[in-house]
Write an enzyme that holds these catalytic residues in place. Structure first.
Site, PDB file in Angstrom:
ATOM      1  N   ALA A 162      76.542  32.939  55.175  1.00  0.00           N
ATOM      2  CA  ALA A 162      75.133  32.802  55.556  1.00  0.00           C
ATOM      3  C   ALA A 162      74.629  31.359  55.489  1.00  0.00           C
ATOM      4  O   ALA A 162      73.819  30.943  56.323  1.00  0.00           O
ATOM      5  CB  ALA A 162      74.282  33.683  54.652  1.00  0.00           C
ATOM      6  N   THR A 166      71.764  28.721  57.777  1.00  0.00           N
ATOM      7  CA  THR A 166      70.389  28.497  57.284  1.00  0.00           C
ATOM      8  C   THR A 166      69.717  27.316  57.987  1.00  0.00           C
ATOM      9  O   THR A 166      68.512  27.328  58.183  1.00  0.00           O
ATOM     10  CB  THR A 166      70.352  28.259  55.757  1.00  0.00           C
ATOM     11  OG1 THR A 166      71.405  27.376  55.414  1.00  0.00           O
ATOM     12  CG2 THR A 166      70.490  29.549  55.002  1.00  0.00           C
ATOM     13  N   PHE A 173      70.735  35.443  53.400  1.00  0.00           N
ATOM     14  CA  PHE A 173      70.549  36.751  52.770  1.00  0.00           C
ATOM     15  C   PHE A 173      70.544  36.712  51.247  1.00  0.00           C
ATOM     16  O   PHE A 173      69.919  37.517  50.598  1.00  0.00           O
ATOM     17  CB  PHE A 173      71.679  37.694  53.193  1.00  0.00           C
ATOM     18  CG  PHE A 173      71.578  38.159  54.592  1.00  0.00           C
ATOM     19  CD1 PHE A 173      72.014  39.417  54.950  1.00  0.00           C
ATOM     20  CD2 PHE A 173      71.035  37.343  55.571  1.00  0.00           C
ATOM     21  CE1 PHE A 173      71.918  39.836  56.262  1.00  0.00           C
ATOM     22  CE2 PHE A 173      70.940  37.768  56.874  1.00  0.00           C
ATOM     23  CZ  PHE A 173      71.382  39.012  57.223  1.00  0.00           C
ATOM     24  N   GLN A 239      81.467  35.493  58.002  1.00  0.00           N
ATOM     25  CA  GLN A 239      80.745  36.664  57.509  1.00  0.00           C
ATOM     26  C   GLN A 239      79.440  36.819  58.276  1.00  0.00           C
ATOM     27  O   GLN A 239      78.719  37.784  58.077  1.00  0.00           O
ATOM     28  CB  GLN A 239      80.424  36.480  56.015  1.00  0.00           C
ATOM     29  CG  GLN A 239      81.654  36.391  55.137  1.00  0.00           C
ATOM     30  CD  GLN A 239      81.321  35.950  53.713  1.00  0.00           C
ATOM     31  OE1 GLN A 239      80.329  35.281  53.468  1.00  0.00           O
ATOM     32  NE2 GLN A 239      82.162  36.332  52.771  1.00  0.00           N
ATOM     33  N   HIS A 257      82.177  40.610  59.656  1.00  0.00           N
ATOM     34  CA  HIS A 257      81.113  41.599  59.458  1.00  0.00           C
ATOM     35  C   HIS A 257      80.524  42.070  60.780  1.00  0.00           C
ATOM     36  O   HIS A 257      79.413  42.586  60.821  1.00  0.00           O
ATOM     37  CB  HIS A 257      80.014  41.021  58.553  1.00  0.00           C
ATOM     38  CG  HIS A 257      80.480  40.787  57.145  1.00  0.00           C
ATOM     39  ND1 HIS A 257      79.677  40.254  56.164  1.00  0.00           N
ATOM     40  CD2 HIS A 257      81.679  41.027  56.554  1.00  0.00           C
ATOM     41  CE1 HIS A 257      80.372  40.161  55.025  1.00  0.00           C
ATOM     42  NE2 HIS A 257      81.587  40.619  55.245  1.00  0.00           N
ATOM     43  N   CYS A 286      75.838  60.465  75.479  1.00  0.00           N
ATOM     44  CA  CYS A 286      75.883  61.667  74.649  1.00  0.00           C
ATOM     45  C   CYS A 286      74.578  61.935  73.900  1.00  0.00           C
ATOM     46  O   CYS A 286      74.458  62.936  73.191  1.00  0.00           O
ATOM     47  CB  CYS A 286      77.030  61.563  73.635  1.00  0.00           C
ATOM     48  SG  CYS A 286      76.668  60.417  72.296  1.00  0.00           S
ATOM     49  N   SER A 325      78.413  32.586  49.149  1.00  0.00           N
ATOM     50  CA  SER A 325      78.400  32.690  47.697  1.00  0.00           C
ATOM     51  C   SER A 325      79.694  33.318  47.190  1.00  0.00           C
ATOM     52  O   SER A 325      79.960  33.339  46.013  1.00  0.00           O
ATOM     53  CB  SER A 325      77.216  33.540  47.249  1.00  0.00           C
ATOM     54  OG  SER A 325      77.378  34.854  47.738  1.00  0.00           O
ATOM     55  N   ASN A 346      78.762  24.154  49.785  1.00  0.00           N
ATOM     56  CA  ASN A 346      77.611  25.055  49.701  1.00  0.00           C
ATOM     57  C   ASN A 346      76.409  24.313  49.120  1.00  0.00           C
ATOM     58  O   ASN A 346      76.568  23.364  48.352  1.00  0.00           O
ATOM     59  CB  ASN A 346      77.947  26.276  48.817  1.00  0.00           C
ATOM     60  CG  ASN A 346      77.027  27.453  49.109  1.00  0.00           C
ATOM     61  OD1 ASN A 346      76.383  27.515  50.156  1.00  0.00           O
ATOM     62  ND2 ASN A 346      76.960  28.390  48.181  1.00  0.00           N
TER      63      ASN A 346
HETATM   64 ZN   LIG Z   1      77.130  58.160  72.676  1.00  0.00          ZN
END
Ligand SMILES: [Zn+2]
Length: 375
Positions: A162, A166, A173, A239, A257, A286, A325, A346
């Site tokens: 993260a 920034t 986060f 991430q 992620h 669907c 972190s 960092n």
């Molecule tokens: Zn669907």
């Protein structure tokens, strides 16, 4: 009058070796036009301890030299030839004592070239620090060390979190002002919220997507893209879900992620468009709920991204971790999975990062900009 006895010869590089010294001397014949010669004080001198044999540490002048043996060899009329005069010695590995201010950049460039061609990691960071203090006093030795490692590594992987984003004004986060202090992620970014509290889930991700709209990759992202293009880095594992590494131009990006810029149906997994998600439509195939392609709490990491990242990290001789972190498993374990050098950058640094080879406290973009000036 013997030219060597005069005060015109100045110390360009002074190197201490075991029991002696090597000095590159230079004389400016006309503005900008120098001649160079080498002076060696070897250990077989009887009066080695006599200080009059040494070029002075504090001035640019060379004291009168007692012995003609001290000065040997021919004069060099170009900088390239001057550096060749030193080639007989492993000069980058010797103890640097003085560098003429007007030659700092040239000495540094010559050193970098020598190290890249001959010594690689054999030049330790202690020696490198000494050189960088003399040649690049305006840069922190840590930036210099990282730039040198970067240029000498054969495979470099960057892991970003993260803190990388920034400076694009995306809230971090986990920092003190981060999102999660106001909204507990465990209640929203979860498979449970997706299934049982879709309104909150949808509101939260709509807000995050909206927050990203005004943000763009910053200079640090662009530098990483340029480094990949130049072959200085081979892969980025991130991430972050913001897609900024791709947007900046990196190609080998592994989004551990997932991505907040991709959408699919939770039920049938078919992809959907951003505006379908934002307008809270159901899946057109669907009727299922639509969701962003991010990894929720309670979900597995995307297997391919994870496997590929691991493979890159295992073969890396340099891993640079930026803006995370490292609390998030399994990304937290990544640096320990390499036998290469590890660097941690960092804004906030604490004792838990002590197992990295190099720790740089600072904002991602600012640190990368300084290092980029040196590569
Ligand atoms: Zn669907």
């Amino acid at each position: 009058m013997n030219k060597a006895m005069g005060n015109d010869w100045k110390t360009i590089i002074s190197l201490g070796a075991e029991g002696g010294s090597i000095t590159l001397l230079g004389k400016e014949q006309q503005p900008g036009q120098w001649v160079f010669k080498k002076a060696v004080n070897e250990m077989n001198f009887d009066d080695l301890e006599d200080e009059s044999f040494q070029p002075t540490e504090s001035t640019e002048e060379v004291r009168p030299l007692k012995s003609s043996l001290y000065n040997r060899g021919k004069e060099a009329t170009s900088w390239e030839k001057a550096i060749k005069l030193l080639d007989h010695y492993p000069w980058p590995l010797l103890n640097p004592r003085e560098v003429h201010p007007a030659f700092r950049k040239r000495v540094w460039n010559a050193l970098q070239k020598e190290v890249k061609e001959k010594y690689g990691y054999r030049i330790d960071s202690h020696r490198l620090n000494k050189w960088s203090k003399l040649c690049l006093p305006e840069y922190s030795p840590k930036m210099v060390t990282l730039s040198t490692w970067l240029q000498n590594s054969t495979h470099t992987t960057v892991l970003t979190g993260a803190g990388m984003s920034t400076e694009s004004n995306i809230p971090d986060f986990r920092s003190k002002e981060g999102w999660w202090n106001n909204i507990d992620p465990r209640t929203v970014a979860t498979t449970d919220a997706l299934r049982n509290n879709y309104d909150l889930f949808h509101e939260f991700y709509s807000m995050r997507i909206d927050a990203l709209k005004g943000c763009t990759p910053h200079k640090g992202h662009e530098i990483l893209a340029a480094w990949e293009y130049k072959g200085l880095i081979q892969a980025i594992a991130t991430q972050n879900v913001d897609g900024f590494h791709y947007a900046a131009g990196n190609k080998n990006v592994y989004e551990l992620h997932g991505s907040i810029q991709k959408f699919h149906c939770e039920n049938c997994a078919k992809s959907a468009k951003e505006d379908e998600f934002l307008s809270k439509s159901n899946c057109k195939f669907c009727g299922g709920k639509l969701r962003p392609g991010v990894v929720l709490f309670g979900e597995m990491l995307p297997e391919e991204s994870w496997t590929e990242s691991l493979s890159h990290i295992r073969k890396s001789d340099l891993v640079i971790v930026i803006g995370t972190s490292l609390e998030v498993y399994p990304a937290s374990q990544l640096p320990q999975m390499t036998s290469g050098k590890t660097v941690y950058i960092n804004a906030e640094v604490d004792a838990s990062h002590h197992n990295f080879d190099l720790i740089i406290e600072g904002k991602a973009g600012e640190v990368l900009k300084l290092v980029d000036e040196l590569v």
